[in-house]
Write a protein that holds these residues in place. Structure first.
Motif, PDB file in Angstrom:
ATOM      1  N   GLY A  20       0.572  -1.567  -0.099  1.00  0.00           N
ATOM      2  CA  GLY A  20       0.265   0.237  -0.078  1.00  0.00           C
ATOM      3  C   GLY A  20       1.036   1.598   0.198  1.00  0.00           C
ATOM      4  O   GLY A  20       0.261   2.214  -0.812  1.00  0.00           O
ATOM      5  N   GLU A  21       2.098   1.120   0.859  1.00  0.00           N
ATOM      6  CA  GLU A  21       2.602   2.499   0.748  1.00  0.00           C
ATOM      7  C   GLU A  21       3.614   1.919  -0.387  1.00  0.00           C
ATOM      8  O   GLU A  21       3.666   3.675  -1.295  1.00  0.00           O
ATOM      9  N   VAL A  22       3.660   1.304  -1.663  1.00  0.00           N
ATOM     10  CA  VAL A  22       4.186   1.896  -3.119  1.00  0.00           C
ATOM     11  C   VAL A  22       2.970   1.953  -3.794  1.00  0.00           C
ATOM     12  O   VAL A  22       3.871   2.989  -4.996  1.00  0.00           O
ATOM     13  N   MET A  23       1.842   1.549  -3.718  1.00  0.00           N
ATOM     14  CA  MET A  23       0.905   1.773  -4.343  1.00  0.00           C
ATOM     15  C   MET A  23       0.401   4.255  -3.823  1.00  0.00           C
ATOM     16  O   MET A  23       0.046   4.734  -4.757  1.00  0.00           O
ATOM     17  N   LYS A  24       0.741   4.425  -2.753  1.00  0.00           N
ATOM     18  CA  LYS A  24       1.086   5.484  -1.965  1.00  0.00           C
ATOM     19  C   LYS A  24       2.317   6.153  -3.169  1.00  0.00           C
ATOM     20  O   LYS A  24       1.076   7.669  -3.429  1.00  0.00           O
ATOM     21  N   ALA A  25       2.938   5.788  -3.309  1.00  0.00           N
ATOM     22  CA  ALA A  25       3.825   6.713  -3.857  1.00  0.00           C
ATOM     23  C   ALA A  25       3.251   6.955  -5.638  1.00  0.00           C
ATOM     24  O   ALA A  25       3.678   7.510  -5.862  1.00  0.00           O
ATOM     25  N   LEU A  26       3.470   5.850  -5.951  1.00  0.00           N
ATOM     26  CA  LEU A  26       2.457   5.916  -7.626  1.00  0.00           C
ATOM     27  C   LEU A  26       1.482   7.159  -7.255  1.00  0.00           C
ATOM     28  O   LEU A  26       1.658   8.188  -8.619  1.00  0.00           O
ATOM     29  N   ALA A  27       0.937   6.514  -7.140  1.00  0.00           N
ATOM     30  CA  ALA A  27      -0.412   7.994  -7.222  1.00  0.00           C
ATOM     31  C   ALA A  27      -0.038   8.843  -6.670  1.00  0.00           C
ATOM     32  O   ALA A  27      -0.536  10.156  -7.574  1.00  0.00           O
ATOM     33  N   SER A  28       1.067   9.761  -6.481  1.00  0.00           N
ATOM     34  CA  SER A  28       1.378  10.704  -4.988  1.00  0.00           C
ATOM     35  C   SER A  28       2.255  11.630  -6.818  1.00  0.00           C
ATOM     36  O   SER A  28       2.240  12.359  -6.988  1.00  0.00           O
ATOM     37  N   ASN A  29       2.368  10.121  -7.770  1.00  0.00           N
ATOM     38  CA  ASN A  29       3.449  11.235  -9.115  1.00  0.00           C
ATOM     39  C   ASN A  29       1.738  10.674 -10.544  1.00  0.00           C
ATOM     40  O   ASN A  29       2.790  10.807 -11.074  1.00  0.00           O
ATOM     41  N   LEU A  30       1.077  10.597 -10.205  1.00  0.00           N
ATOM     42  CA  LEU A  30      -0.003  10.615 -10.990  1.00  0.00           C
ATOM     43  C   LEU A  30      -0.725  12.346 -10.991  1.00  0.00           C
ATOM     44  O   LEU A  30      -1.643  12.808  -9.712  1.00  0.00           O
TER      45      LEU A  30
END
Length: 267
Positions: free
Chosen positions: A248-258
């Motif tokens: 989930g931490e990785v998904m939030k990191a990806l989302a922050s750049n979309l």
């Protein structure tokens, strides 16, 4: 004998890009029709050594596009679902990438793991010093991050004890997020959208003992799970919850750049 430096008459020294990058990828990039060549942001965030790249999978282009960029200065491998390699388009992509650089996943779901696949990728990271590009989630059809992340890149980073780097491909299409694929293609051919690759900050997860990771992997094997005790299953579930939290931490990191409309619940 030491290395001979300089230029041999008639031959130019190999650039780092030529050293690591399959020549066929240069040809493949010329076939990019549906969007413009990505601008790259945050490349300086990539660690010097081997790492796991966890990419978005909002389109069929995300994983191979990120792989093509990564190979410009390092030895890399790409993980793709074995089942899709029978499709003519992806079969062509696999041939262009080269079988030595391809690490097929024999499962059909990135949230499910196979011990054999993970072991091959772990050896590539630890023994061969490769950077491996792996999707952070299952593919989507609506240009939006899904609710459920994949565990493969998380466990792989733990097993190899290397950083994980979240990397997003944002194809800045002007069409509505949920528009049908055929309409999207027609629109893209009329006006190719801009695109960019955003390299996030590396994540180094707290170490989890190998035996605990193995218990989690065993949960996804019917045969191996049958041999586990109730105590082992309970212990594996505790570790699994930790891994899901990290995913989930990785998904939030990806989302922050979309853009906001592509972040799903992770924004």
């Amino acid at each position: 004998m030491g290395e001979v430096s300089g230029e041999v008459k008639g031959f130019k020294p190999l650039s780092p890009e030529q050293k690591f990058r399959p020549k066929s990828l240069d040809f493949a990039e010329k076939l990019r029709l549906l969007y413009k060549k990505p601008n790259v942001e945050g490349r300086e965030n990539l660690p010097q050594g081997a790492c796991v790249i966890a990419t978005t999978h909002l389109s069929g282009f995300d994983v191979p596009e990120v792989y093509a960029e990564i190979t410009k200065d390092r030895k890399a491998g790409i993980s793709m679902q074995e089942s899709i390699l029978t499709h003519p388009l992806f079969k062509l992509a696999a041939n262009l990438i080269g079988k030595d650089n391809l690490f097929p996943l024999s499962n059909r779901n990135s949230s499910i793991l196979r011990d054999e696949d993970l072991e091959k990728m772990k050896r590539a990271l630890v023994e061969d010093g490769r950077t491996l590009v792996v999707a952070a989630h299952n593919p989507t059809k609506d240009w939006e991050l899904p609710d459920r992340p994949g565990l493969t890149p998380i466990i792989l980073a733990h097993q190899a004890k290397v950083p994980l780097v979240p990397v997003a491909l944002d194809i800045q299409t002007r069409i509505p997020v949920r528009e049908r694929v055929i309409s999207a293609v027609k629109s893209a051919l009329r006006h190719r959208p801009e695109s960019k690759i955003i390299v996030g900050n590396p994540i180094l997860f707290p170490e989890i003992p190998e035996e605990k990771l193995q218990l989690v992997i065993n949960l996804f094997s019917t045969e191996k799970r049958r041999l586990m005790t109730e105590e082992q299953i309970q212990e594996a579930q505790v570790t699994l919850n930790v891994l899901k939290s990290e995913a989930g931490e990785v998904m939030k990191a990806l989302a922050s750049n979309l853009p906001a409309e592509k972040r799903g619940k992770w924004g």
